[in-house]
Scaffold this motif. Structure first.
Motif, PDB file in Angstrom:
ATOM      1  N   LYS A 259      40.829  21.414  29.950  1.00 44.92           N
ATOM      2  CA  LYS A 259      40.359  22.790  29.902  1.00 44.92           C
ATOM      3  C   LYS A 259      38.972  22.941  30.507  1.00 44.92           C
ATOM      4  O   LYS A 259      38.652  23.953  31.125  1.00 44.92           O
ATOM      5  CB  LYS A 259      40.348  23.284  28.452  1.00 44.92           C
ATOM      6  CG  LYS A 259      41.739  23.543  27.885  1.00 44.92           C
ATOM      7  CD  LYS A 259      41.654  24.319  26.593  1.00 44.92           C
ATOM      8  CE  LYS A 259      43.032  24.740  26.115  1.00 44.92           C
ATOM      9  NZ  LYS A 259      42.961  25.583  24.887  1.00 44.92           N
ATOM     10  N   ILE A 260      38.137  21.918  30.319  1.00 42.77           N
ATOM     11  CA  ILE A 260      36.756  22.001  30.789  1.00 42.77           C
ATOM     12  C   ILE A 260      36.648  21.707  32.281  1.00 42.77           C
ATOM     13  O   ILE A 260      35.917  22.384  33.005  1.00 42.77           O
ATOM     14  CB  ILE A 260      35.862  21.021  29.986  1.00 42.77           C
ATOM     15  CG1 ILE A 260      35.860  21.413  28.512  1.00 42.77           C
ATOM     16  CG2 ILE A 260      34.452  20.992  30.537  1.00 42.77           C
ATOM     17  CD1 ILE A 260      35.198  20.393  27.617  1.00 42.77           C
ATOM     18  N   LEU A 261      37.386  20.703  32.742  1.00 46.17           N
ATOM     19  CA  LEU A 261      37.322  20.287  34.148  1.00 46.17           C
ATOM     20  C   LEU A 261      38.433  20.977  34.924  1.00 46.17           C
ATOM     21  O   LEU A 261      39.622  20.732  34.693  1.00 46.17           O
ATOM     22  CB  LEU A 261      37.445  18.768  34.258  1.00 46.17           C
ATOM     23  CG  LEU A 261      36.390  17.975  33.455  1.00 46.17           C
ATOM     24  CD1 LEU A 261      36.659  16.484  33.566  1.00 46.17           C
ATOM     25  CD2 LEU A 261      34.990  18.309  33.932  1.00 46.17           C
ATOM     26  N   GLY A 262      38.044  21.815  35.845  1.00 44.46           N
ATOM     27  CA  GLY A 262      39.013  22.618  36.587  1.00 44.46           C
ATOM     28  C   GLY A 262      40.053  21.814  37.334  1.00 44.46           C
ATOM     29  O   GLY A 262      41.215  22.207  37.424  1.00 44.46           O
ATOM     30  N   LYS A 263      39.675  20.647  37.865  1.00 44.10           N
ATOM     31  CA  LYS A 263      40.609  19.840  38.650  1.00 44.10           C
ATOM     32  C   LYS A 263      41.736  19.257  37.802  1.00 44.10           C
ATOM     33  O   LYS A 263      42.750  18.804  38.338  1.00 44.10           O
ATOM     34  CB  LYS A 263      39.861  18.716  39.362  1.00 44.10           C
ATOM     35  CG  LYS A 263      38.942  19.212  40.481  1.00 44.10           C
ATOM     36  CD  LYS A 263      38.327  18.044  41.225  1.00 44.10           C
ATOM     37  CE  LYS A 263      37.458  18.533  42.381  1.00 44.10           C
ATOM     38  NZ  LYS A 263      36.859  17.409  43.133  1.00 44.10           N
ATOM     39  N   LEU A 264      41.538  19.259  36.488  1.00 46.55           N
ATOM     40  CA  LEU A 264      42.545  18.667  35.605  1.00 46.55           C
ATOM     41  C   LEU A 264      43.434  19.715  34.938  1.00 46.55           C
ATOM     42  O   LEU A 264      44.316  19.356  34.158  1.00 46.55           O
ATOM     43  CB  LEU A 264      41.862  17.827  34.512  1.00 46.55           C
ATOM     44  CG  LEU A 264      41.047  16.622  34.976  1.00 46.55           C
ATOM     45  CD1 LEU A 264      40.434  15.925  33.774  1.00 46.55           C
ATOM     46  CD2 LEU A 264      41.904  15.651  35.765  1.00 46.55           C
ATOM     47  N   LYS A 265      43.205  20.963  35.233  1.00 46.17           N
ATOM     48  CA  LYS A 265      43.923  22.006  34.499  1.00 46.17           C
ATOM     49  C   LYS A 265      45.431  21.958  34.705  1.00 46.17           C
ATOM     50  O   LYS A 265      46.198  22.411  33.855  1.00 46.17           O
ATOM     51  CB  LYS A 265      43.380  23.386  34.876  1.00 46.17           C
ATOM     52  CG  LYS A 265      43.645  23.792  36.327  1.00 46.17           C
ATOM     53  CD  LYS A 265      43.102  25.191  36.603  1.00 46.17           C
ATOM     54  CE  LYS A 265      43.405  25.625  38.038  1.00 46.17           C
ATOM     55  NZ  LYS A 265      42.912  26.986  38.303  1.00 46.17           N
ATOM     56  N   ASP A 266      45.864  21.456  35.845  1.00 41.90           N
ATOM     57  CA  ASP A 266      47.295  21.384  36.125  1.00 41.90           C
ATOM     58  C   ASP A 266      47.899  20.022  35.792  1.00 41.90           C
ATOM     59  O   ASP A 266      49.087  19.785  36.039  1.00 41.90           O
ATOM     60  CB  ASP A 266      47.566  21.715  37.600  1.00 41.90           C
ATOM     61  CG  ASP A 266      47.188  23.143  37.947  1.00 41.90           C
ATOM     62  OD1 ASP A 266      47.346  24.017  37.085  1.00 41.90           O
ATOM     63  OD2 ASP A 266      46.728  23.376  39.081  1.00 41.90           O
ATOM     64  N   VAL A 267      47.093  19.116  35.251  1.00 46.91           N
ATOM     65  CA  VAL A 267      47.590  17.777  34.897  1.00 46.91           C
ATOM     66  C   VAL A 267      48.373  17.888  33.578  1.00 46.91           C
ATOM     67  O   VAL A 267      47.848  18.398  32.586  1.00 46.91           O
ATOM     68  CB  VAL A 267      46.432  16.779  34.721  1.00 46.91           C
ATOM     69  CG1 VAL A 267      46.958  15.425  34.244  1.00 46.91           C
ATOM     70  CG2 VAL A 267      45.671  16.635  36.036  1.00 46.91           C
TER      71      VAL A 267
END
Length: 269
Positions: free
Chosen positions: A6-14
């Protein structure tokens, strides 16, 4: 990890890595409570009071809890794969640590010996059939073989293989041989060595390694020591139906001058 997505945008779709990760609560909202980070947080926490002997004895006398029971069963089974239930002599928490340590030490020592035995095949610890004309191409029970532990023929010892079938899976077998342990007489101290298919690829030389942790198929944990004894009298690595155990002893049909080395080859129709 749930909060990081939730905090790191690059991980939102992981996607969630595990079911536990999927249902984990997140704490990103805590970061929005204050406009800026506090500077008055303690750098060091006070030391806790040392436990008293009375509290230690009280805890040691408590009944074994559910988590400890699970850990006991795991370590006990590693030391003795035939054990599938909680040892009845363990009743209090004070007994758990010593029991688990002893069980793990047994498992560790066995594993070290097993790994070492699997490396010895690179030093001529390979399997060869005795060049007797009555011997067939595969090690049926009673087949005489030679286990060479060095280039010196005086170190060659003849033994008989035994095939053991699983009690639960009809296609699962082990092929093992009993040999003297540490050079002792066969009647004094013995160990079981299992036929090892190496990497289960065509052309691989087959050797013997310490049965891990047991020669019984239902207790054996080394997939390379597990075989299938087929209706056509071939022996194949368990799960590899296209490879068969063979040797070159009779490669020349007019003689028995082959080396006798046992290996895996494509099964012939």
């Amino acid at each position: 990890m749930a909060s990081a997505r939730k905090i790191l945008g690059k991980l939102k779709d992981v996607p969630a890595l595990t079911k536990r990760d999927a249902w984990s609560s997140t704490f990103e909202h805590v970061l929005d409570i204050l406009p800026e980070a506090r500077t008055d947080c303690p750098m060091h926490l006070p030391s806790t009071e040392p436990p008293t002997m009375e509290s230690l004895l009280h805890e040691a006398a408590l009944p074994i809890n559910e988590l400890q029971l699970e850990h006991i069963l795991i370590t006990t089974n590693l030391a003795d794969p035939s054990v599938t239930s909680h040892p009845e002599h363990l009743v209090s928490q004070g007994q758990v640590g010593d029991h688990m340590q002893k069980a793990f030490n047994v498992h560790r020592a066995r594993t070290i010996e097993w790994k070492a035995s699997k490396l010895r095949h690179t030093n001529n610890h390979a399997l060869k059939f005795n060049s007797h004309p009555s011997i067939s191409e595969v090690p049926y029970p009673g087949t005489e073989v030679i286990i060479r532990t060095s280039d010196d023929k005086k170190d060659a010892i003849s033994h008989s293989f035994t095939l053991t079938q699983s009690n639960t899976t009809s296609t699962l077998w082990t092929v093992h041989v009993k040999v003297p342990k540490n050079g002792t007489a066969l009647t004094l101290s013995t160990e079981e060595l299992c036929l090892d298919s190496n990497t289960m690829t065509e052309g691989d030389k087959v050797f013997v390694s310490k049965c891990y942790p047991h020669y019984e198929p239902d207790l054996n944990r080394d997939k390379f020591q597990q075989w299938s004894y087929m209706d056509d009298a071939t022996i194949r690595p368990n799960g590899m139906t296209d490879l068969c155990l063979s040797n070159d002893l009779y490669a020349n049909k007019t003689s028995t001058s082959g080396s006798g080395t046992v290996f895996l080859e494509k099964c012939k129709p």
